[in-house]
Design an enzyme around this catalytic site. Structure first.
Site, PDB file in Angstrom:
ATOM      1  N   ASP A  11      -7.881 -23.569  39.873  1.00 36.76           N
ATOM      2  CA  ASP A  11      -9.053 -23.020  40.565  1.00 36.76           C
ATOM      3  C   ASP A  11      -8.838 -23.100  42.077  1.00 36.76           C
ATOM      4  O   ASP A  11      -7.705 -23.004  42.548  1.00 36.76           O
ATOM      5  CB  ASP A  11     -10.302 -23.793  40.136  1.00 36.76           C
ATOM      6  CG  ASP A  11     -11.523 -22.886  40.021  1.00 36.76           C
ATOM      7  OD1 ASP A  11     -12.016 -22.441  41.073  1.00 36.76           O
ATOM      8  OD2 ASP A  11     -11.984 -22.631  38.890  1.00 36.76           O
TER       9      ASP A  11
ATOM     10  N   HIS B 274     -15.870 -23.804  44.280  1.00 39.96           N
ATOM     11  CA  HIS B 274     -15.882 -23.344  42.889  1.00 39.96           C
ATOM     12  C   HIS B 274     -15.139 -24.312  41.979  1.00 39.96           C
ATOM     13  O   HIS B 274     -15.643 -24.719  40.924  1.00 39.96           O
ATOM     14  CB  HIS B 274     -15.269 -21.945  42.803  1.00 39.96           C
ATOM     15  CG  HIS B 274     -15.367 -21.306  41.451  1.00 39.96           C
ATOM     16  ND1 HIS B 274     -14.345 -21.344  40.534  1.00 39.96           N
ATOM     17  CD2 HIS B 274     -16.368 -20.624  40.856  1.00 39.96           C
ATOM     18  CE1 HIS B 274     -14.699 -20.708  39.435  1.00 39.96           C
ATOM     19  NE2 HIS B 274     -15.930 -20.255  39.607  1.00 39.96           N
TER      20      HIS B 274
ATOM     21  N   SER C 125     -17.791 -18.773  34.412  1.00 39.86           N
ATOM     22  CA  SER C 125     -16.991 -19.829  35.038  1.00 39.86           C
ATOM     23  C   SER C 125     -17.590 -21.202  34.766  1.00 39.86           C
ATOM     24  O   SER C 125     -16.869 -22.204  34.706  1.00 39.86           O
ATOM     25  CB  SER C 125     -16.913 -19.616  36.557  1.00 39.86           C
ATOM     26  OG  SER C 125     -16.013 -18.596  36.890  1.00 39.86           O
TER      27      SER C 125
END
Length: 558
Positions: free
Chosen positions: A218, A266, A499
């Site tokens: 990520d 994220h 996600s």
């Protein structure tokens, strides 16, 4: 009645397009479309003179694909010598290379000929060395054309004029199998723990993820967040290291430190759903944390949004709180990164596990992907999907997001636009057959609200059912970036998307494997067990797959 010869029916435009799309070529359909200007290219390679590409080498080349790759590397080094490149620009030398076993003898003239394809601006990234089958390069149109047609010269070409002693044509061996575009990949909790029954599994089976290592590919993980310090979530077993693939870092310490910096948030949010713990009152407590603050967005009466900040008094825990997390940084920012970064990260996992001989990394979470176009390659057969399936066969569980393209605009017969659910919108690598592809559902009322409207729907373009499972993905609370947080405060925030659903499944599998260790190294069996124990939400299979993840039932099923 006998009919005479009929005139040839003119081929319709659509038929010609289909025929053209199926023509075999060594330049991938995606890259070819961009080079010809038929489709809008990814941001960054538009009308530029150079293209970022992924080169897949021909396994039938003498010595195999690794020998073919080594030959291209050596030709590139010859080019760098010819132009007098500095050491700083010569990434391959900085990282070190050694010829593979079985490397055929290649004349210097052949290497020199191959080196001629490179020109000013050409580059081969050092992250190529983490894979065995690919090279990640930046090349001109002319270089791509020449490389796609370059073949291993035969010693008797001139003597026999292209024929063998038996009189048959002398078959030349191409260096590459396919050249693909290096696509841009994009990023696609306390109540949700109860939704998939992780809290019950913790209490009844002590399924907390102990002894399991899970990789997170990520934007990186914020190593300063208290959530990962309580149980030392980012402290890895001997022989494993965090790694940044967004830059060429020959120093392992620098690459490892960079992977624990997240400028987007994220990856940190995803990681916090899988593992870790933050507690102010209950043991084990989080050191130096006196308050847990959760930021969320609310919609005002006038339609505008505002951010609210609440204090949480209890415990926030990942699905498998004791699981160790390995940060593989493949996204440089919150929007996108290169596909080659992810392929290099998968190669790193393979090498760390000695290609399945000694599994140290048990699973990987991929809350990212890119749109699939069947013109470029068959569903599930892109380079990324092929590598995902290969990783699963080596003994690693791969959990991927289905994507957030399940709802959009269609055009009515009248020409007016209308919003509607979209089928067949699974993103790569969600199309990979052996991956566990995850869609999204409501955080705590999945039976009432069903599958999230945005969650990508199946089936795949070749008719396989996806997604495999759904998990909570709406307004999920997890770690926010610690930057700028007040002393004694642990920041959390809400986020939404597949996600967020994907790490619920990753964490649940990590918890499962920690108490059902006989299934370590058997990801296909694990997938079968989880799918069989899922809860049917009474929605269509192309929306929900097998249904809602249920960890408690999964543990009871074996």
């Amino acid at each position: 009645m006998v009919r005479g010869p009929q005139p040839a029916r003119p081929r319709r435009k659509s038929e010609g397009n289909i025929q053209e799309n199926l023509v075999k070529t060594r330049i991938g359909g995606d890259l070819s479309s961009f080079m010809k200007g038929k489709t809008d290219p990814p941001k960054g390679i538009g009308k530029a003179k150079h293209f970022d590409v992924i080169i897949e080498f021909n396994r039938d080349f003498p010595g195999g694909g690794t020998a073919a790759r080594q030959l291209l590397f050596e030709a590139f080094l010859l080019y760098l010598n010819r132009i007098g490149a500095t050491d700083e620009s010569n990434n391959l030398w900085r990282f070190g290379m050694s010829p593979p076993l079985g490397m055929p003898a290649v004349s210097e003239d052949s290497k020199l000929d191959l080196s001629q394809i490179f020109s000013n601006g050409s580059r081969i990234a050092a992250k190529s060395l983490w894979t065995d089958s690919y090279a990640f390069a930046t090349l001109t149109r002319a270089a791509i054309d020449r490389l796609s047609s370059w073949t291993m010269p035969q010693k008797d070409d001139d003597k026999n004029k292209g024929e063998t002693k038996s009189g048959s044509k002398n078959k030349k061996t191409p260096l590459v199998y396919k050249i693909w575009c290096d696509h841009q990949i994009k990023r696609c909790v306390y109540e949700s723990v109860r939704t998939i029954k992780c809290d019950a599994a913790h209490a009844s089976f002590a399924a907390s993820g102990k002894g399991i290592v899970w990789a997170v590919a990520d934007t990186g993980i914020d190593g300063t967040h208290p959530h990962f310090k309580t149980l030392r979530t980012l402290d890895l077993p001997d022989g494993l290291f965090h790694r940044d693939f967004t830059a060429d870092n020959p120093d392992p310490d620098v690459a490892s430190a960079a992977a624990l910096i997240d400028n987007a948030g994220h990856g940190t949010h995803v990681a916090g759903i899988i593992a870790g713990r933050t507690s102010v009152l209950d043991e084990p407590k989080t050191d130096a944390v006196k308050k847990i603050c959760v930021k969320a967005e609310v919609r005002n009466e006038d339609g505008t949004k505002s951010t609210v900040k609440d204090t949480h008094e209890g415990v926030i825990t990942g699905m498998a709180p004791h699981c160790k997390l390995l940060s593989l940084k493949v996204l440089a920012n919150e929007k996108q990164g290169k596909l080659s970064n992810l392929l290099a990260a998968i190669g790193y996992v393979q090498r760390s596990n000695d290609y399945g001989r000694n599994i140290k990394i048990h699973g990987i979470n991929l809350s990212l992907g890119y749109p699939f176009d069947p013109i470029w390659f068959a569903a599930g057969q892109s380079p990324l999907c092929v590598e995902v399936d290969r990783l699963v066969r080596s003994g690693v569980c791969v959990v991927v997001a289905a994507g957030n393209a399940g709802y959009g605009t269609v055009t009515q017969f009248s020409g007016a636009p209308e919003r509607a659910a979209h089928s067949g919108t699974i993103m790569d690598p969600g199309n990979a057959a052996l991956a566990i592809t995850v869609g999204s559902t409501h955080r705590d009322m999945p039976h009432t609200y069903g599958v999230s409207y945005f969650s990508s729907k199946g089936p795949t373009a070749d008719g396989r059912m996806k997604p495999d499972l759904v998990a909570p993905g709406e307004r999920i609370i997890s770690c926010a970036l610690y930057n700028g947080a007040k002393s004694g405060e642990a920041p959390f925030r809400e986020d939404t998307g597949t996600s967020m659903a994907t790490p619920h499944v990753s964490g649940a599998i990590a918890a499962f494997l920690s108490v059902r260790r006989e299934f370590l190294g058997q990801p296909e069996r694990v997938k079968e067990i989880f799918i069989g124990a899922a809860t049917d939400l009474k929605r269509r299979p192309e929306f929900q797959g097998a249904g809602l993840l249920d960890l408690m039932r999964t543990l009871q099923a074996v």
